[in-house]
Scaffold this motif. Structure first.
Motif, PDB file in Angstrom:
ATOM      1  N   GLU A 209       0.371  -2.543 -69.189  1.00 53.93           N
ATOM      2  CA  GLU A 209      -1.083  -2.717 -69.281  1.00 53.93           C
ATOM      3  C   GLU A 209      -1.460  -4.180 -69.130  1.00 53.93           C
ATOM      4  O   GLU A 209      -2.403  -4.529 -68.419  1.00 53.93           O
ATOM      5  CB  GLU A 209      -1.559  -2.190 -70.636  1.00 53.93           C
ATOM      6  N   MET A 210      -0.709  -5.061 -69.793  1.00 56.34           N
ATOM      7  CA  MET A 210      -0.989  -6.492 -69.702  1.00 56.34           C
ATOM      8  C   MET A 210      -0.753  -7.010 -68.295  1.00 56.34           C
ATOM      9  O   MET A 210      -1.501  -7.850 -67.793  1.00 56.34           O
ATOM     10  CB  MET A 210      -0.107  -7.238 -70.702  1.00 56.34           C
ATOM     11  N   GLN A 211       0.281  -6.491 -67.632  1.00 56.36           N
ATOM     12  CA  GLN A 211       0.598  -6.937 -66.275  1.00 56.36           C
ATOM     13  C   GLN A 211      -0.519  -6.540 -65.310  1.00 56.36           C
ATOM     14  O   GLN A 211      -0.925  -7.330 -64.450  1.00 56.36           O
ATOM     15  CB  GLN A 211       1.927  -6.329 -65.829  1.00 56.36           C
ATOM     16  N   LEU A 212      -1.032  -5.319 -65.470  1.00 55.55           N
ATOM     17  CA  LEU A 212      -2.085  -4.844 -64.574  1.00 55.55           C
ATOM     18  C   LEU A 212      -3.379  -5.628 -64.759  1.00 55.55           C
ATOM     19  O   LEU A 212      -4.135  -5.858 -63.808  1.00 55.55           O
ATOM     20  CB  LEU A 212      -2.341  -3.355 -64.814  1.00 55.55           C
ATOM     21  N   SER A 213      -3.644  -6.038 -65.995  1.00 57.56           N
ATOM     22  CA  SER A 213      -4.895  -6.754 -66.280  1.00 57.56           C
ATOM     23  C   SER A 213      -4.745  -8.263 -66.195  1.00 57.56           C
ATOM     24  O   SER A 213      -5.704  -8.996 -66.455  1.00 57.56           O
ATOM     25  CB  SER A 213      -5.401  -6.367 -67.669  1.00 57.56           C
ATOM     26  N   ASN A 214      -3.527  -8.728 -65.862  1.00 56.27           N
ATOM     27  CA  ASN A 214      -3.245 -10.168 -65.782  1.00 56.27           C
ATOM     28  C   ASN A 214      -3.595 -10.884 -67.087  1.00 56.27           C
ATOM     29  O   ASN A 214      -4.065 -12.015 -67.097  1.00 56.27           O
ATOM     30  CB  ASN A 214      -4.027 -10.815 -64.626  1.00 56.27           C
ATOM     31  N   ALA A 215      -3.349 -10.194 -68.221  1.00 54.42           N
ATOM     32  CA  ALA A 215      -3.667 -10.780 -69.531  1.00 54.42           C
ATOM     33  C   ALA A 215      -2.472 -11.530 -70.080  1.00 54.42           C
ATOM     34  O   ALA A 215      -1.330 -11.229 -69.748  1.00 54.42           O
ATOM     35  CB  ALA A 215      -4.080  -9.677 -70.505  1.00 54.42           C
ATOM     36  N   ASP A 216      -2.758 -12.515 -70.948  1.00 48.84           N
ATOM     37  CA  ASP A 216      -1.656 -13.186 -71.611  1.00 48.84           C
ATOM     38  C   ASP A 216      -1.295 -12.410 -72.871  1.00 48.84           C
ATOM     39  O   ASP A 216      -1.865 -11.364 -73.169  1.00 48.84           O
ATOM     40  CB  ASP A 216      -1.998 -14.645 -71.940  1.00 48.84           C
ATOM     41  N   ASP A 217      -0.309 -12.916 -73.648  1.00 50.60           N
ATOM     42  CA  ASP A 217       0.214 -12.146 -74.767  1.00 50.60           C
ATOM     43  C   ASP A 217      -0.709 -12.099 -75.974  1.00 50.60           C
ATOM     44  O   ASP A 217      -0.370 -11.507 -76.984  1.00 50.60           O
ATOM     45  CB  ASP A 217       1.583 -12.678 -75.203  1.00 50.60           C
ATOM     46  N   LEU A 218      -1.895 -12.726 -75.889  1.00 51.52           N
ATOM     47  CA  LEU A 218      -2.835 -12.667 -77.005  1.00 51.52           C
ATOM     48  C   LEU A 218      -3.982 -11.690 -76.745  1.00 51.52           C
ATOM     49  O   LEU A 218      -4.871 -11.550 -77.572  1.00 51.52           O
ATOM     50  CB  LEU A 218      -3.420 -14.059 -77.280  1.00 51.52           C
ATOM     51  N   GLN A 219      -3.968 -11.008 -75.607  1.00 48.09           N
ATOM     52  CA  GLN A 219      -5.128 -10.228 -75.206  1.00 48.09           C
ATOM     53  C   GLN A 219      -4.939  -8.717 -75.312  1.00 48.09           C
ATOM     54  O   GLN A 219      -5.743  -7.960 -74.786  1.00 48.09           O
ATOM     55  CB  GLN A 219      -5.512 -10.591 -73.765  1.00 48.09           C
ATOM     56  N   LEU A 220      -3.897  -8.265 -75.986  1.00 53.37           N
ATOM     57  CA  LEU A 220      -3.680  -6.838 -76.131  1.00 53.37           C
ATOM     58  C   LEU A 220      -4.679  -6.278 -77.137  1.00 53.37           C
ATOM     59  O   LEU A 220      -4.707  -6.668 -78.298  1.00 53.37           O
ATOM     60  CB  LEU A 220      -2.255  -6.579 -76.622  1.00 53.37           C
ATOM     61  N   GLN A 221      -5.534  -5.367 -76.695  1.00 52.62           N
ATOM     62  CA  GLN A 221      -6.620  -4.859 -77.522  1.00 52.62           C
ATOM     63  C   GLN A 221      -6.241  -3.544 -78.196  1.00 52.62           C
ATOM     64  O   GLN A 221      -5.594  -2.686 -77.587  1.00 52.62           O
ATOM     65  CB  GLN A 221      -7.869  -4.649 -76.668  1.00 52.62           C
ATOM     66  N   ARG A 222      -6.653  -3.396 -79.442  1.00 51.85           N
ATOM     67  CA  ARG A 222      -6.397  -2.177 -80.194  1.00 51.85           C
ATOM     68  C   ARG A 222      -7.586  -1.865 -81.101  1.00 51.85           C
ATOM     69  O   ARG A 222      -8.315  -2.761 -81.526  1.00 51.85           O
ATOM     70  CB  ARG A 222      -5.129  -2.317 -81.055  1.00 51.85           C
ATOM     71  N   ALA A 223      -7.756  -0.587 -81.404  1.00 50.41           N
ATOM     72  CA  ALA A 223      -8.747  -0.174 -82.391  1.00 50.41           C
ATOM     73  C   ALA A 223      -8.150  -0.397 -83.775  1.00 50.41           C
ATOM     74  O   ALA A 223      -7.061   0.091 -84.078  1.00 50.41           O
ATOM     75  CB  ALA A 223      -9.106   1.291 -82.199  1.00 50.41           C
ATOM     76  N   VAL A 224      -8.850  -1.151 -84.597  1.00 52.36           N
ATOM     77  CA  VAL A 224      -8.375  -1.468 -85.941  1.00 52.36           C
ATOM     78  C   VAL A 224      -9.331  -0.839 -86.948  1.00 52.36           C
ATOM     79  O   VAL A 224     -10.529  -1.138 -86.947  1.00 52.36           O
ATOM     80  CB  VAL A 224      -8.296  -2.992 -86.163  1.00 52.36           C
ATOM     81  N   GLY A 225      -8.798   0.034 -87.790  1.00 52.30           N
ATOM     82  CA  GLY A 225      -9.637   0.741 -88.753  1.00 52.30           C
ATOM     83  C   GLY A 225      -9.325   0.353 -90.186  1.00 52.30           C
ATOM     84  O   GLY A 225      -8.184   0.011 -90.514  1.00 52.30           O
ATOM     85  N   PHE A 226     -10.346   0.399 -91.018  1.00 55.00           N
ATOM     86  CA  PHE A 226     -10.195   0.099 -92.435  1.00 55.00           C
ATOM     87  C   PHE A 226     -10.886   1.190 -93.238  1.00 55.00           C
ATOM     88  O   PHE A 226     -12.038   1.538 -92.964  1.00 55.00           O
ATOM     89  CB  PHE A 226     -10.814  -1.269 -92.768  1.00 55.00           C
TER      90      PHE A 226
END
Length: 324
Positions: A209-226
């Motif tokens: 996913e990161m390779q396809l979006s050309n993102a660096d290692d800080l840009q991995l997005q996730r849903a965070v619930g509390f």
């Protein structure tokens, strides 16, 4: 690395040319010049029945491969590492500072074997001391929580199924923990292998996913619930300990079941609160709403609130970047 043991070895046991070994150092075979003598059993001065103390000592001897008969310096010397490195490993495991390193005998054969394996991994170049310390801290932290959970689960079994009171249940566990040891080890190994397999699959998908979006290692997005219980502090002061435990366990078990069943993952628990992550917003929203709905149907359960954000995931930590 600098020498910290006797001036003849570096931190992982390599000899330093041009220096002589100090008196009493380990022989070429790794055996100390004079073997330490076992420390006699301490008298039972704390009110613990002597039979129970003997049972526990047998468990400890089996787990550690014998009595704790080595000081820090002796264990480091036999393992071929510096006392500085041995001390760092010990503290990284979460154990307290050894007050008298020259006389307190807290190391057994299993500790020496582990120190040797730590030495070998450092010598191989597969890990640095910093990365090794990080692994030791994480594994030891989880191990501490795991054995406590296992112990308390067995105490609960003894109370509920054997109809023992709290104190008798704990003495029963001291006598019978060995009956469960092989199963607990098997389950721990199985769970580790299964979760590692799952992590490797997720990691492959995330890297792609990161390779396809050309993102660096800080840009991995996730849903965070509390998720947390409302007015928990006030309620905990109004009810008895048994009812409080039941409340927390019902909340925890429900949250864990819902989170796992939807394919999300628990990040952290804090008694009356849960932090979880999901790979996409839809799953995260389903988890949050399902937890609230499930707990709403539990009689006597406190009101529960939930929130969800889309956040950047950074090397095991969550960086909240706000709703998106």
């Amino acid at each position: 690395m600098s020498s910290a043991m006797d001036g003849t070895m570096d931190d992982v046991g390599r000899e330093v040319p041009g220096r002589e070994a100090s008196p009493g150092s380990a022989s070429a075979s790794g055996t100390p010049a004079s073997s330490p003598q076992p420390v006699p059993d301490a008298p039972a001065t704390d009110g613990t029945p002597s039979a129970s103390r003997n049972t526990v000592q047998r468990h400890v001897d089996r787990l550690l491969g014998g009595r704790e008969i080595y000081t820090l310096a002796e264990a480091a010397q036999i393992a071929g590492i510096s006392t500085r490195l041995a001390r760092r490993i010990w503290l990284s495991m979460g154990f307290p500072t050894i007050e008298d390193e020259d006389n307190d005998r807290v190391f057994a054969d299993v500790d020496i074997e582990s120190l040797r394996q730590h030495r070998d991994i450092l010598e191989s170049g597969l890990l640095t001391e910093e990365s090794l310390t990080s692994l030791i801290r994480s594994e030891s932290h989880m191990a501490d929580r795991l054995v406590l959970w296992q112990h308390e689960a067995l105490v609960e079994y003894a109370e509920n199924e054997l109809k023992l009171d709290g104190i008798s249940a704990r003495f029963w566990i001291l006598d019978h923990f060995g009956d469960y040891e092989d199963f607990l080890r098997m389950q721990m190994n199985y769970a580790w292998r299964r979760h590692l397999a799952s992590l490797l699959r997720r990691s492959e998908a995330e890297v792609s996913e990161m390779q396809l979006s050309n993102a660096d290692d800080l840009q991995l997005q996730r849903a965070v619930g509390f998720v947390d219980m409302v007015a928990f502090t006030n309620r905990s002061n109004e009810i008895g300990s048994a009812e409080l435990i039941e409340l927390i366990e019902t909340f925890e078990y429900t949250c864990r079941d819902v989170i796992a069943s939807h394919g999300a993952r628990v990040v952290k628990t804090i008694g009356d609160a849960f932090l979880f992550i999901a790979d996409d917003v839809v799953v995260g929203a389903e988890v949050a709403s399902s937890i609230v709905e499930e707990l709403r149907q539990v009689p006597g359960m406190l009101p529960v609130r939930a929130s969800l954000v889309w956040a950047a995931w950074c090397r095991g930590s969550v960086i909240f970047s706000g709703p998106r």
